[in-house]
Scaffold this active site. Structure first.
Site, PDB file in Angstrom:
ATOM      1  N   ASN A  46       0.834  -1.209   0.000  1.00 47.97           N
ATOM      2  CA  ASN A  46       0.000   0.000   0.000  1.00 47.97           C
ATOM      3  C   ASN A  46       0.869   1.258   0.000  1.00 47.97           C
ATOM      4  O   ASN A  46       0.600   2.223  -0.731  1.00 47.97           O
ATOM      5  CB  ASN A  46      -0.907   0.027   1.230  1.00 47.97           C
ATOM      6  CG  ASN A  46      -2.044  -0.971   1.161  1.00 47.97           C
ATOM      7  OD1 ASN A  46      -2.330  -1.533   0.103  1.00 47.97           O
ATOM      8  ND2 ASN A  46      -2.704  -1.196   2.279  1.00 47.97           N
ATOM      9  N   ARG A 375     -10.189  -4.811 -14.082  1.00 48.12           N
ATOM     10  CA  ARG A 375      -9.013  -5.588 -13.674  1.00 48.12           C
ATOM     11  C   ARG A 375      -9.312  -7.066 -13.877  1.00 48.12           C
ATOM     12  O   ARG A 375     -10.366  -7.543 -13.482  1.00 48.12           O
ATOM     13  CB  ARG A 375      -8.659  -5.344 -12.200  1.00 48.12           C
ATOM     14  CG  ARG A 375      -8.259  -3.906 -11.898  1.00 48.12           C
ATOM     15  CD  ARG A 375      -7.640  -3.793 -10.501  1.00 48.12           C
ATOM     16  NE  ARG A 375      -7.559  -2.419 -10.055  1.00 48.12           N
ATOM     17  CZ  ARG A 375      -6.594  -1.568 -10.402  1.00 48.12           C
ATOM     18  NH1 ARG A 375      -5.636  -1.971 -11.216  1.00 48.12           N
ATOM     19  NH2 ARG A 375      -6.583  -0.336  -9.937  1.00 48.12           N
ATOM     20  N   ARG A 405      -5.082   1.552 -13.214  1.00 55.35           N
ATOM     21  CA  ARG A 405      -3.743   1.823 -12.720  1.00 55.35           C
ATOM     22  C   ARG A 405      -2.994   0.558 -12.319  1.00 55.35           C
ATOM     23  O   ARG A 405      -3.497  -0.257 -11.553  1.00 55.35           O
ATOM     24  CB  ARG A 405      -3.804   2.783 -11.528  1.00 55.35           C
ATOM     25  CG  ARG A 405      -2.424   3.204 -11.018  1.00 55.35           C
ATOM     26  CD  ARG A 405      -2.526   4.126  -9.834  1.00 55.35           C
ATOM     27  NE  ARG A 405      -3.021   5.421 -10.225  1.00 55.35           N
ATOM     28  CZ  ARG A 405      -3.869   6.145  -9.497  1.00 55.35           C
ATOM     29  NH1 ARG A 405      -4.341   5.664  -8.371  1.00 55.35           N
ATOM     30  NH2 ARG A 405      -4.259   7.337  -9.904  1.00 55.35           N
ATOM     31  N   HIS A 435     -15.097   2.409 -14.953  1.00 58.29           N
ATOM     32  CA  HIS A 435     -14.891   1.667 -13.713  1.00 58.29           C
ATOM     33  C   HIS A 435     -16.106   0.820 -13.356  1.00 58.29           C
ATOM     34  O   HIS A 435     -16.094   0.099 -12.352  1.00 58.29           O
ATOM     35  CB  HIS A 435     -14.580   2.672 -12.589  1.00 58.29           C
ATOM     36  CG  HIS A 435     -14.116   2.069 -11.310  1.00 58.29           C
ATOM     37  ND1 HIS A 435     -14.876   2.094 -10.161  1.00 58.29           N
ATOM     38  CD2 HIS A 435     -12.968   1.411 -10.986  1.00 58.29           C
ATOM     39  CE1 HIS A 435     -14.220   1.496  -9.185  1.00 58.29           C
ATOM     40  NE2 HIS A 435     -13.063   1.071  -9.656  1.00 58.29           N
ATOM     41  N   TYR A 468     -11.893 -10.318  -1.927  1.00 56.87           N
ATOM     42  CA  TYR A 468     -12.615  -9.044  -1.863  1.00 56.87           C
ATOM     43  C   TYR A 468     -14.075  -9.309  -1.507  1.00 56.87           C
ATOM     44  O   TYR A 468     -14.705 -10.187  -2.097  1.00 56.87           O
ATOM     45  CB  TYR A 468     -12.581  -8.319  -3.214  1.00 56.87           C
ATOM     46  CG  TYR A 468     -11.286  -7.623  -3.555  1.00 56.87           C
ATOM     47  CD1 TYR A 468     -10.057  -8.125  -3.135  1.00 56.87           C
ATOM     48  CD2 TYR A 468     -11.290  -6.469  -4.330  1.00 56.87           C
ATOM     49  CE1 TYR A 468      -8.874  -7.488  -3.470  1.00 56.87           C
ATOM     50  CE2 TYR A 468     -10.104  -5.827  -4.670  1.00 56.87           C
ATOM     51  CZ  TYR A 468      -8.909  -6.343  -4.243  1.00 56.87           C
ATOM     52  OH  TYR A 468      -7.735  -5.712  -4.581  1.00 56.87           O
ATOM     53  N   ARG A 564     -13.778   1.687   4.496  1.00 59.56           N
ATOM     54  CA  ARG A 564     -12.537   0.957   4.712  1.00 59.56           C
ATOM     55  C   ARG A 564     -11.322   1.885   4.707  1.00 59.56           C
ATOM     56  O   ARG A 564     -10.429   1.765   5.521  1.00 59.56           O
ATOM     57  CB  ARG A 564     -12.355  -0.106   3.630  1.00 59.56           C
ATOM     58  CG  ARG A 564     -11.149  -1.006   3.886  1.00 59.56           C
ATOM     59  CD  ARG A 564     -10.844  -1.913   2.719  1.00 59.56           C
ATOM     60  NE  ARG A 564     -10.023  -1.245   1.718  1.00 59.56           N
ATOM     61  CZ  ARG A 564     -10.358  -1.088   0.443  1.00 59.56           C
ATOM     62  NH1 ARG A 564     -11.509  -1.534   0.003  1.00 59.56           N
ATOM     63  NH2 ARG A 564      -9.550  -0.477  -0.403  1.00 59.56           N
ATOM     64  N   HIS A 592     -14.871  -4.283   0.006  1.00 53.36           N
ATOM     65  CA  HIS A 592     -14.808  -3.566  -1.261  1.00 53.36           C
ATOM     66  C   HIS A 592     -16.180  -3.113  -1.767  1.00 53.36           C
ATOM     67  O   HIS A 592     -16.266  -2.327  -2.703  1.00 53.36           O
ATOM     68  CB  HIS A 592     -14.133  -4.474  -2.298  1.00 53.36           C
ATOM     69  CG  HIS A 592     -13.769  -3.799  -3.582  1.00 53.36           C
ATOM     70  ND1 HIS A 592     -14.456  -4.018  -4.752  1.00 53.36           N
ATOM     71  CD2 HIS A 592     -12.778  -2.917  -3.885  1.00 53.36           C
ATOM     72  CE1 HIS A 592     -13.908  -3.297  -5.724  1.00 53.36           C
ATOM     73  NE2 HIS A 592     -12.890  -2.618  -5.228  1.00 53.36           N
TER      74      HIS A 592
END
Length: 684
Positions: A46, A375, A405, A435, A468, A564, A592
């Site tokens: 992170n 992703r 990203r 997204h 997730y 979160r 998530h």
């Protein structure tokens, strides 16, 4: 006259408080030992991304003009210094956890991470052979010379800065730079077991042990090697004036990323000062970029730390649960046609989505598949199903977001594969990231067109779906599917439509519609009707939304937030946010899902969404929020949210002190992720 900004925690500082919560999991002795190591790895990973993305943005802002504080509401240079102070403290805590706790507790389990000084003769011989057979040929030491430019350090690669000293001429020390090949080789080497004792050595220390086998041609008495790692600016600078294909432009920008501006130098804290000074001078670094660390960098690799001990040193793997009355041995379309179904990941299996796509690929009635991909897993079964559909003559329209990203190169590779197989690939929109997580299947049934949809809060990624926490909805609701068809049509034409009744779509409508939903709660509170909101998301950072929530709380709307990550809203402030409570749950799975619940005067509205309440999600991304219309699924989501709100084991309070205090324990302990699994397992 400029509008007064609401009370806010700086978003970057708030993010660091989130990463502190990850570090808390590593410190929690009730967490299995190997999992604690993995939380250290997550913390480190992170922080790497933070220094690749967020700090470079602050650096750019600080260079714009001397009135940055007036423009942005804060002084970027001051925030950068504050970041360094926090990160240095966190790194100290990290080092203490690893060196003074984790290592000792591993030893109690008869597992020893040993370094080059702790090898006996037999293990030393094993290491020498490993070095000769697998490692030596991969090493490329570069001798540093004052007459030559300093080598370009790769982003996030680990290097040894090596110094060779001859005692007769210490002032003529030689320096060398050597990259550690962690991408091509395992970072951890398990050594032969002795008397039930397990030994692990890091690749770094194998090299340290064998330095003489590399630099033997030089005359030296002592040789020393210290780890360094440079983190570079990873934001892409896309040249929008080029006329060549966008995919080629992005590929070139990815190459630029490797040489981005240095943002952080992580160095071994035991490195002698004169060596550090030599390095800083060569790299021309600002003092704020210097972060002392331990001897091992790229700690994110520890997420793959091998468990050579008891199974209890890891979390027990819970088998994925079946969805009640959704049978994968039967046609999923036939079942979805009768009612909506919800998958609660990772508690229930992502295989239902794979089954949905595989059936679409071979069903003679299916004529078209539309899907957005953000992703993807490394060996994506989603991609395989889409390719199979194209081979079976279906029209497959696939929007792959190339600007996801750090997944850009992976998505470029998948794009080329899809195109080779006859899939119609849309690269997305230059100025907006797509997204949303949506899929629409078109079938011809008895001469009519029918639509089957999957809308989700998380990606079509079977790997992340195992860790997730997300919700994924199957529905044939005619208004939802008709609006999805319209949305896909707009994406294909690269235009945005307005006027959706069911869906809440960014970039044109989400901000307005969320604002109206909040306004309705304010109105109901003033009229004495039930008025509350429960909002779950990854991050809350949009100033206007925060101000709206402050206004709602002041009007008497009870607001409960489950966040979160970043939260710039400050709860519990007298006269401003007494009616707002915020918790953050950090546990074995990554929370998530985005869930929005509004009292609506007693007739509760529930939405799931792909969007966080951040400016980028509201104004600069294609996002989709969608209502939950089936009463049974509404109850299921509400029950899950209620379980999360009761958590007093892994839930932290977000407050004005930013101290990440755990929610107080009551007479009964509640742990949301464990309790949700139990709830779904025994649900009738």
């Amino acid at each position: 006259m400029s509008k007064q900004k609401p009370l806010l925690t700086n978003r970057e500082i708030s993010w660091l408080y989130f990463n502190e919560r990850v570090l808390q999991e590593a410190a929690d002795k009730t967490v299995p030992l190997i999992e604690r190591i993995r939380f250290l790895a997550i913390f480190s990973s992170n922080l790497d991304e933070f220094y690749r993305v967020r700090v470079p943005t602050l650096s750019r802002l600080s260079n714009i003009n001397t009135k940055a504080k007036e423009v942005f509401g804060y002084n970027p240079k001051k925030i950068i210094k504050q970041i360094k102070n926090i990160v240095v403290k966190q790194e100290r805590k990290f080092n203490h956890l690893y060196e003074d706790e984790i290592i000792k507790e591993l030893a109690q389990e008869k597992i020893f991470i040993i370094n080059e000084y702790q090898l006996n003769v037999a293990r030393g011989q094993f290491v020498k052979k490993y070095f000769k057979d697998k490692l030596l040929s991969t090493l490329v030491p570069i001798m540093l010379d004052e007459s030559k430019p300093f080598p370009e350090l790769k982003d996030r690669a680990i290097y040894f800065l090596v110094r060779l000293i001859n005692k007769d001429a210490p002032e003529k020390a030689r320096y060398s730079l050597m990259e550690i090949p962690t991408k091509s080789l395992e970072r951890f080497i398990v050594l032969p077991e002795t008397n039930h004792l397990k030994f692990i050595i890091l690749l770094d220390d194998v090299i340290r042990y064998c330095l003489d086998n590399i630099y033997f041609i030089f005359d030296y008495d002592t040789i020393e090697a210290y780890s360094i790692q440079l983190t570079r600016d990873a934001e892409l600078d896309l040249d929008r004036s080029v006329s060549e294909k966008f995919i080629d432009t992005l590929t070139k920008s990815l190459q630029k990323r490797k040489k981005g501006k240095p943002m952080r130098l992580l160095y071994d804290n035991n490195m002698p000062l004169d060596m550090l000074t030599f390095l800083v001078d060569k790299l021309d670094l600002d003092s704020d970029a210097l972060i002392p660390g331990n001897r091992y960098h790229n700690f994110k690799d520890f997420i793959a730390f091998p468990n050579v001990g008891r199974p209890e040193l890891e979390y027990e793997k819970d088998p994925p649960l079946e969805i009640l009355n959704l049978d994968m041995g039967k046609s999923i379309f036939t079942q979805i046609a009768k009612r909506d179904y919800l998958i609660n990941l990772p508690y229930q299996s992502f295989d239902y989505i794979i089954h949905f796509l595989r059936e679409a690929a071979i069903d003679p009635k299916v004529v078209e598949i539309d899907i957005t991909l953000y992703r993807l897993a490394e060996n994506s079964r989603v991609i395989n199903a889409l390719i199979n559909a194209a081979r079976n003559g279906k029209r497959v329209n696939c929007l792959v977001e190339l600007k996801a990203r750090f997944d850009e190169q992976n998505n470029i590779n998948w794009t080329k594969r899809l195109e080779e197989e006859g899939v119609q690939v849309n690269y997305g929109l230059l100025d907006y990231k797509v997204h949303s997580k949506i899929c629409l299947i078109t079938r011809k049934e008895k001469g009519k067109v029918s639509y089957y949809a999957n809308l989700a809060t998380g990606n079509f990624n079977e790997k992340s779906a195992r860790i997730y926490c997300d919700h994924s909805l199957f529905t044939t609701h005619p208004e939802i599917t008709a609006e999805l068809k319209r949305l896909f049509k707009g994406l294909d034409k690269k235009v945005f439509y307005k006027g959706y009744n069911c869906l809440i779509v960014s970039p044109l409508e989400t901000r307005e519609k969320v604002g109206l939903l909040i306004d309705a709660e304010i109105k109901n509170a003033r009229e004495g009707k039930p008025a509350y909101m429960i909002l779950k998301m990854n991050s809350l950072a949009d100033e206007d939304i925060v101000q709206k929530l402050y206004d709602a709380g002041a009007a008497g709307v009870k607001i409960q937030l489950i966040i979160r990550g970043m939260c710039t809203l400050v709860p519990g402030v007298e006269g401003l946010s007494e009616n707002i409570e915020v918790i953050s749950i950090i546990d074995r799975y990554l929370e998530h899902a985005r869930v929005w619940i509004f009292a609506n005067g007693g007739d509760e509205k529930i939405f799931l969404a792909s969007a966080d309440l951040m400016t980028r999600n509201l104004d600069h991304r294609v996002e989709v929020g969608f209502p939950i219309l089936d009463p049974n699924i509404r109850k299921e989501i509400r029950d899950i949210i209620n379980i999360q709100l009761k958590d007093n084991t892994k839930a932290r309070e977000i407050n004005s002190l930013n101290n990440n205090r755990y929610k107080p324990k009551g007479k009964v302990s509640y742990r949301a992720q464990t309790d949700i699994y139990t709830y779904l397992k025994y649900k009738k």
